[in-house]
Design a protein around this motif. Structure first.
Motif: not given
Ligand SMILES: Cc1ncc(C[n+]2csc(CCOP(=O)(O)OP(=O)(O)O)c2C)c(N)n1
Ligand code: SF4
Ligand SMILES: [Mg+2]
Lengths: 253, 360
Positions: B9-16, B140-156
């Motif tokens: 997936m694309k980072g933006n879509e994975a985040l959504a 609180i600021v998260f800085a994801p560096n991968s599509v996986q982290e876009m997902v993980d950080h969103t949940v967090l």
């Protein structure tokens, strides 16, 4: 019945027994009271969430004994949109002045009306920025003197006063729109009926309900409360005609 | 445990998608490149999530205030934007921080200042970590560096926003937002009824049912004493967040003499810098802040104390912002340098290595 007297008039339960900060003679207090009367009569105090603006009525929550959110200047309609979309079965209203609703918050006002959000807007038009000390508002009348139009509003320079009720009534999302005034007991009673009607329409989910109240501001207008009533009657109501501007329930009733 | 759900997936879509799975109840947004896929994806998925409000607002100013209302009413709410739009939200975030309304923000950064460029950037660091709007508050600021982290950080971000009654921001950039990668998706959050939410958030403005006292959400503290008390309360909370929520990644730091610091997209390139440098015999390591606020100050202090550490190098897609925070901690004990490119121009590992070599 108490000590042989019959209680015929009392403060509504949801209007807290507190000394109000409003200036003597200001319609804000009357409007607070009749909204809470309607809330009590409908028995919806536990189901109602209010949104207060930035303006003299920012402290509306100090007097109304219901859940409240206080919004940034002009953003009450956006805040109410978020609340109502989250809690579609509750009653939600905003309470906003003319600077709040018709200047800094015009976009939020128009768009929430246009989306047909199911909440009620109480728009208190006193033709001035009361809270900040009497500056010109988008609704200040032509020629009216304020602290930032010291020689009177020059419409060539700053444009004409906005008639919000007429404007929003053009939008399909608006179900009910009326302009009211609180200058006589009869008009206050009439206004109460309109508030009740707005809440009824909100309950039916028919769209936005918008009540503009032609109001006063003795302090900002630099006059006595009695003189302010004269100004309302002689000047404000000429430019801001009373009446129902739109009512989608009119034919079915 | 159910089977792992893997997607490309694309980072933006994975985040959504992650936001929907994280139990988001409301999304309010306004289109802007390079993050419009977020709302596009959500509106596409909307029929499957009838209980989630997904609304295109008239502006970012409206979106952030819708978040204030919907978050205040007890929901799990999110908005997303890119730099100019996130700027427009700052007044609202200040109100939200003071009224302590849980809410998730996403800034898929593009180059600035001004209308700038739609290419990726890390120029909004200051705005993100120093507050951004008026008054003493923190996000609180998260800085994801991968599509996986876009997902993980969103949940967090949703969980920490609720836990601390605070805004949380995913600070990413156009490259991470647009790139496609393999990603493991989280499980769906347990559906919460209105009654569950009422129990979980007794402060929410959802009607004072059952005889509870009225709830009020406001950022107005007109009396000086009240305002100062509120500030002390907020600062106490921020202190606890600093104690409990710092996250970072260490890469070859143990014997490192050169400490590279980078977050988000830059950190991916810097990992390569470390690998190449090590192959050439350089003792180089990477400290990657995962939360930009709270900042890994303790770790930086620990490194600054080490005798073998010779210098710090902050690599950012900006003219130098995070390096200031590193300098504050290092406090003159070791040199702190910065190298960056802007406008969407992304440095190569070789560029960075040459910059480091020039400093030693
Ligand atoms: C963003 C922002 N700009 C300006 C102000 C200052 N301000 C406070 S109240 C107000 C005008 C209020 O006038 P109105 O909405 O007509 O309400 P009234 O006091 O007349 O009832 C202004 C400009 C503010 N609080 N926030
Ligand atoms: S300043 Fe005007 S609007 Fe405000 S309370 Fe006084 S009279 Fe009412
Ligand atoms: Mg006014």
């Amino acid at each position: 019945m108490k000590d042989g007297y019959e209680l015929v008039y009392k403060r509504p339960d949801t209007l807290l027994s507190k000394r109000m900060h409003y200036c003597p003679g200001c319609f804000h207090s009357t409007m607070h009271k009749i909204i809470m009367e309607v809330v009590d009569e409908m028995g919806i105090a536990e189901e109602t969430i209010g949104v207060s603006p930035v303006g003299c009525s920012v402290f509306a929550y100090d007097y109304m004994d219901i859940d409240f959110q206080q919004a940034a200047h002009g953003r009450a309609c956006a805040v109410a949109t978020g609340i109502k979309r989250s809690l579609p079965d509750k009653f939600v209203f905003t309470y906003q002045g003319d600077g709040d609703l018709a200047a800094i918050g015009t976009a939020e006002t128009i768009h929430s009306c246009n989306r047909g959000e199911n909440f009620t807007i109480f728009f208190i038009n006193n033709a001035i920025y009361g809270m900040t000390g009497g500056q010109m508002a988008p609704t200040t009348l032509e020629g009216q003197k304020t602290s930032t139009s010291p020689y009177g509003r020059d419409v060539k320079h700053v444009g004409h006063p906005l008639r919000m009720a007429e404007m929003v009534s053009q939008l399909p999302g608006v179900a009910y729109c009326e302009r009211l005034v609180l200058n006589t007991p009869a008009n206050v009673r009439k206004a109460k009926k309109s508030i009740k009607k707005a809440f009824d329409i909100q309950k039916q989910g028919l769209g936005m309900t918008f009540l503009e109240v032609v109001s006063n501001c003795p302090s900002g207008w630099k006059c006595s409360p009695v003189q302010s009533l004269d100004f309302v009657g002689e000047n404000m109501l000429k430019y801001y005609p009373l009446g129902v501007k739109k009512d989608v329930t009119a034919n079915s009733n | 445990m159910s089977k792992k759900e893997i997607a490309f997936m694309k980072g933006n879509e994975a985040l959504a998608e992650a936001a929907l799975r994280a139990g988001m109840t409301g999304y309010y947004g306004y289109p802007i490149t390079p993050q419009s896929e977020i709302m596009e994806y959500l509106t596409r998925q909307a029929p499957e999530y009838p209980h989630v409000t997904i609304l295109q607002a008239e502006s970012e100013v409206a979106s952030v205030n819708m978040l204030y209302g919907a978050g205040g009413a007890g929901g799990r709410v999110m908005t997303s934007s890119s730099s100019p739009g996130y700027s427009l939200m700052q007044e609202g975030i200040s109100y939200i921080a003071c009224a302590e309304i849980p809410s998730v923000f996403v800034n898929v950064q593009r180059g600035g200042p001004g209308l700038g460029t739609i290419q990726p950037s890390q120029g909004d660091y200051f705005q993100a970590v120093k507050g951004g709007g008026h008054g003493d508050y923190r996000v609180i600021v998260f800085a994801p560096n991968s599509v996986q982290e876009m997902v993980d950080h969103t949940v967090l971000a949703f969980d920490l926003a609720d836990k601390w009654r605070n805004p949380a921001l995913i600070l990413t950039d156009g490259a991470i937002g647009q790139m496609m990668e393999k990603v493991e998706l989280p499980e769906h959050y347990k559906f919460r009824s209105a009654e569950d939410m009422r129990d979980e958030k007794p402060w929410a403005t959802n009607g004072k049912k059952g005889g509870r006292k009225k709830n009020l959400l406001t950022s107005l503290n007109i009396k000086s004493e009240d305002m100062e008390r509120k500030n002390h309360e907020l600062q106490a909370k921020y202190g606890k967040i600093c104690d409990e929520e710092v996250r970072y990644e260490s890469y070859h730091l143990d014997d490192a003499e050169i400490i590279i610091s980078a977050y988000g997209l830059s950190s991916r390139i810097c990992k390569k810098v470390v690998d190449i440098g090590r192959a050439q015999g350089m003792k180089v390591g990477l400290l990657r802040p995962i939360t930009l606020w709270p900042f890994p100050s303790k770790k930086i202090d620990e490194l600054a104390k080490k005798e073998n550490v010779k210098l710090f190098m902050s690599i950012e897609m900006s003219v130098g912002q995070m390096d200031e925070d590193i300098k504050l901690v290092v406090n003159g004990r070791k040199p702190v340098h910065h190298y960056g490119r802007t406008g969407g121009i992304i440095f190569t590992a070789e560029d960075i290595l040459n910059q480091i070599k020039a400093k030693i």
